[in-house]
Design an enzyme around this catalytic site. Structure first.
Site, PDB file in Angstrom:
ATOM      1  CG  HIS A  30      -1.135   6.127  -2.615  1.00  0.00           C
ATOM      2  ND1 HIS A  30      -2.211   5.787  -3.415  1.00  0.00           N
ATOM      3  CD2 HIS A  30      -1.474   5.774  -1.355  1.00  0.00           C
ATOM      4  CE1 HIS A  30      -3.177   5.278  -2.656  1.00  0.00           C
ATOM      5  NE2 HIS A  30      -2.753   5.247  -1.395  1.00  0.00           N
ATOM      6  CG  HIS A  86      -7.573   3.209  -0.459  1.00  0.00           C
ATOM      7  ND1 HIS A  86      -6.842   2.602  -1.431  1.00  0.00           N
ATOM      8  CD2 HIS A  86      -6.722   4.063   0.180  1.00  0.00           C
ATOM      9  CE1 HIS A  86      -5.591   3.080  -1.396  1.00  0.00           C
ATOM     10  NE2 HIS A  86      -5.495   3.973  -0.426  1.00  0.00           N
ATOM     11  CD  GLU A 130      -7.839   6.383   4.827  1.00  0.00           C
ATOM     12  OE1 GLU A 130      -8.318   6.341   3.674  1.00  0.00           O
ATOM     13  OE2 GLU A 130      -6.824   7.049   5.115  1.00  0.00           O
ATOM     14  CG  HIS A 182      -1.917   1.070   1.278  1.00  0.00           C
ATOM     15  ND1 HIS A 182      -3.109   0.968   1.973  1.00  0.00           N
ATOM     16  CD2 HIS A 182      -1.936   2.299   0.714  1.00  0.00           C
ATOM     17  CE1 HIS A 182      -3.801   2.080   1.847  1.00  0.00           C
ATOM     18  NE2 HIS A 182      -3.098   2.918   1.080  1.00  0.00           N
ATOM     19  CG  ASP A 200      -1.529   5.713   2.720  1.00  0.00           C
ATOM     20  OD1 ASP A 200      -1.769   5.456   1.527  1.00  0.00           O
ATOM     21  OD2 ASP A 200      -2.399   6.200   3.481  1.00  0.00           O
ATOM     22  CG  ASP A 201       0.136   9.123   0.343  1.00  0.00           C
ATOM     23  OD1 ASP A 201       0.318   8.996  -0.876  1.00  0.00           O
ATOM     24  OD2 ASP A 201      -0.970   8.958   0.894  1.00  0.00           O
TER      25      ASP A 201
HETATM   26 ZN   LIG Z   1      -3.695   4.843   0.455  1.00  0.00          ZN
END
Ligand SMILES: [Zn+2]
Length: 333
Positions: free
Chosen positions: A11, A189, A192, A9, A270-271
């Site tokens: 990006h 996703h 969340e 996961h 994630d980021d």
């Molecule tokens: Zn994400």
């Protein structure tokens, strides 16, 4: 040496560090609204979702050419290697680039150049997952899939990301059906910031094999039971959850309770440029905050390979077996 792991996961646009943003801006003749990398790094300390999204999409302006996307991916892979990543399944958001006039071929070919060299250069096997922005229309997602057709050999699957609430999975039924017919794997996703019902819908309506995030499943005991019995992997991103306020503090993150419940959890970044750490940093943070012992960390690493899409060929199975053996033999001392 960090624990060997897969990252599922991630990006790629969320790995843009201030230094690279400035370098690409200079090369492309773009003026960023920040004095220098230090000022930009301060902007990365946003405190709500909107300021994060404004910054995130604003900075993408520096990504224009194949070389830009290649450098972005290569910089991530170099960092990931230092973090013990052996296999990465990387998300990208073509709509965020197409709307700026950057063709999907530029994005995919650019990323692809870095991915092609990744095993040799960084010791990381890779896959690419094309995500749709769920706050855009279902038609736009269909058009994006159509535009991606010449490049499908570079893509293992599709995903769904961006602002969740008000954009339930069922909105994208048609594009997921079309992707399935093309032989693409499916993730989304869900759960969340959106309700547990979105997780059920992603499984039943979109036919996803993994849920990205999914932490709100803990509000629904029956759903937890189902996810456990069907061994549905969840790609959790604890540092992201804290920064975007899905949980108040890391100490309150449900990861340990989810593992206790028998859920197939993985830990991801994630980021990472924006959320305060790459994946091994995240492992360290949850170990400290949640008191995870070594066997729990090993379980997370093992899960990351089991949940990966390394299952399509004899070569895949061989890679996965090798990575799992590395996890089993890993010494924490
Ligand atoms: Zn994400």
């Amino acid at each position: 040496m960090p624990l060997p792991k897969a990252e599922l996961h991630l990006h790629i646009e969320g790995t843009l560090e201030p230094e690279l943003a400035f370098a690409l801006a200079a090369r492309n003749g773009i003026t960023l609204p920040y004095e220098d990398t230090e000022a930009l790094r301060k902007a990365y300390l946003f405190d709500d979702l909107q300021s994060f999204l404004d910054l995130y999409y604003g900075l993408m302006a520096v990504l224009l050419t194949e070389e830009d996307f290649e450098e972005l991916a290569d910089a991530y892979l170099a960092r990931a290697a230092e973090q013990g990543v052996r296999h990465a399944e990387i998300f990208f958001d073509p709509q965020a680039h197409m709307v700026r006039g950057v063709g999907i071929g530029t994005v995919i070919e650019g990323l692809g150049r870095a991915l092609d060299r990744s095993e040799e250069r960084h010791g990381i096997s890779t896959r690419l997952i094309m995500c749709f922005l769920r706050d855009q229309s279902a038609e736009s997602a269909l058009e994006t899939l159509e535009a991606a057709k010449p490049y499908l050999d570079r893509i293992i699957g599709i995903g769904l990301d961006s602002a969740e609430v008000g954009h339930p999975p069922a909105k994208f039924r048609e594009v997921y059906e079309a992707a399935a017919a093309l032989g693409l794997r499916r993730v989304a996703h869900a759960g969340e910031e959106g309700p547990p019902a979105y997780i059920t819908e992603a499984l039943d309506v979109l036919g996803v094999e993994r849920i990205d995030h999914g932490l709100r499943c803990m509000e629904d005991a029956q759903l937890v039971e189902r996810l456990v019995s069907e061994r549905v992997p969840l790609t959790l991103c604890p540092l992201s959850n804290v920064r975007l306020r899905a949980v108040d503090v890391l100490e309150e993150h449900p990861l340990a309770r989810m593992m206790d419940a028998g859920l197939l959890c993985t830990v991801n970044s994630d980021d990472p440029a924006y959320f305060g750490g790459y994946v091994d940093d995240t492992f360290h943070a949850v170990r400290e905050a949640l008191g995870l012992d070594r066997e729990r960390l090993r379980e997370l690493a093992r899960n990351s390979f089991e949940a990966s899409f390394l299952d399509g060929s004899a070569r895949d199975e061989e890679l996965r077996a090798r990575y799992l053996a590395e996890v089993a033999e890993y010494s924490f001392d």
